[in-house]
Design an enzyme around this catalytic site. Structure first.
Site, PDB file in Angstrom:
ATOM      1  N   SER A 142      33.973   8.469 -39.236  1.00  0.00           N
ATOM      2  CA  SER A 142      34.902   9.385 -38.578  1.00  0.00           C
ATOM      3  C   SER A 142      34.122  10.648 -38.235  1.00  0.00           C
ATOM      4  O   SER A 142      33.093  10.946 -38.868  1.00  0.00           O
ATOM      5  CB  SER A 142      36.057   9.739 -39.512  1.00  0.00           C
ATOM      6  OG  SER A 142      36.825  10.825 -39.025  1.00  0.00           O
ATOM      7  N   TYR A 155      39.890  11.699 -47.799  1.00  0.00           N
ATOM      8  CA  TYR A 155      39.464  11.005 -46.580  1.00  0.00           C
ATOM      9  C   TYR A 155      38.095  11.518 -46.136  1.00  0.00           C
ATOM     10  O   TYR A 155      37.206  10.735 -45.788  1.00  0.00           O
ATOM     11  CB  TYR A 155      40.503  11.239 -45.486  1.00  0.00           C
ATOM     12  CG  TYR A 155      40.242  10.508 -44.191  1.00  0.00           C
ATOM     13  CD1 TYR A 155      40.633   9.189 -44.027  1.00  0.00           C
ATOM     14  CD2 TYR A 155      39.614  11.152 -43.123  1.00  0.00           C
ATOM     15  CE1 TYR A 155      40.394   8.521 -42.832  1.00  0.00           C
ATOM     16  CE2 TYR A 155      39.379  10.500 -41.929  1.00  0.00           C
ATOM     17  CZ  TYR A 155      39.776   9.175 -41.791  1.00  0.00           C
ATOM     18  OH  TYR A 155      39.533   8.512 -40.611  1.00  0.00           O
TER      19      TYR A 155
END
Length: 253
Positions: A142, A155
């Site tokens: 990401s 995350y």
């Protein structure tokens, strides 16, 4: 960008980026093994077959080591080899500041977003080594694998870990002709993102985030899929250990 007849596993293939990438790979002649914990993966595989491609749905929970191992074994039973993989299965953040994050929320993100990638890599690479395949593996990290946003500590930690794991695997297996890279999406228009956008913690944040993407919009899932297809093909034959932003310029400023 020829991937015709290559056998490729796509984890998290039942929706979002995984589904669109699986369809894209199938349309270009790859033999796609769609895997997910959800039966929606069968719908994706069926769509590929109806379009004239070759695909199978093999249900697996890649956070369970034995299931990750069995997935690769079943792929070899069906197709006889493994040429590539897109390790894409993941979960979103809990939208909670670190001091309020529970141990269960932390464990869930690390287990799915990082440990699941480790188990997948372990058995995919084992199969490639045993067959002498010069394969290519792509992991979904990401843009938040390089920076952070508030209320996403578990995350952010997991995706930073995916980039490190990708580079470590590339270092271990480059001499065997196995390439390992990561894609770093910005915000992509998926059901997962839609769920996050509804969290009160993120009220108003998405307008700001859209402005941070230099192209002034969020990505479509197939745009990430195009980068993945390139990395799985010989067109990227000298690329390994890379963490490639597919983020509309999010990381550029």
């Amino acid at each position: 960008m020829d991937i015709k007849d290559r056998v490729v596993i796509v984890t998290g293939g039942g929706g979002g980026i995984g589904a669109e990438t699986a369809r894209l790979l199938g349309s270009r002649g790859a033999k796609v093994v769609v895997t997910d914990i959800s039966e929606s993966g069968e719908e994706v595989a069926e769509a590929i077959r109806l379009a004239g491609g070759d695909a199978a749905f093999l249900r697996a929970d890649i956070t369970v080591e034995e299931e990750a191992e069995a997935l690769v074994a079943r792929t070899l039973d069906r197709y006889g080899r493994l040429d590539g993989a897109f390790n894409n299965a993941g979960v979103e953040q809990a939208a909670t500041p670190l001091h309020q994050l529970t141990g269960a929320q932390w464990d869930r993100a690390i287990r799915v977003d990082l440990t699941g990638v480790f188990y997948s890599l372990k058995y995919q690479i084992t199969a490639m080594l045993e067959s002498g395949t010069r394969g290519s593996i792509v992991n979904t990290a990401s843009a938040l694998g390089q920076v952070a946003v508030p209320n996403a500590s578990e995350y952010v930690a997991a995706k930073h870990g995916v980039i490190g794991l990708t580079r470590a695997a590339a270092a271990d297996y480059g001499q065997h002709g196995i390439r390992v890279n990561a894609v770093l999406p910005g915000i992509v228009e998926t059901a997962m993102v839609a769920r996050i956008a509804e969290e009160p913690t993120f009220s108003g944040v998405f307008d700001t985030l859209r402005q941070r993407h230099l192209l002034g919009r969020f990505a479509k899932p197939h745009e990430v899929g195009e980068a993945v297809a390139w990395l799985l093909s010989d067109s990227s034959s000298f690329v390994t250990g890379a963490a490639i932003p597919v983020d509309g310029g999010y990381l550029a400023v």
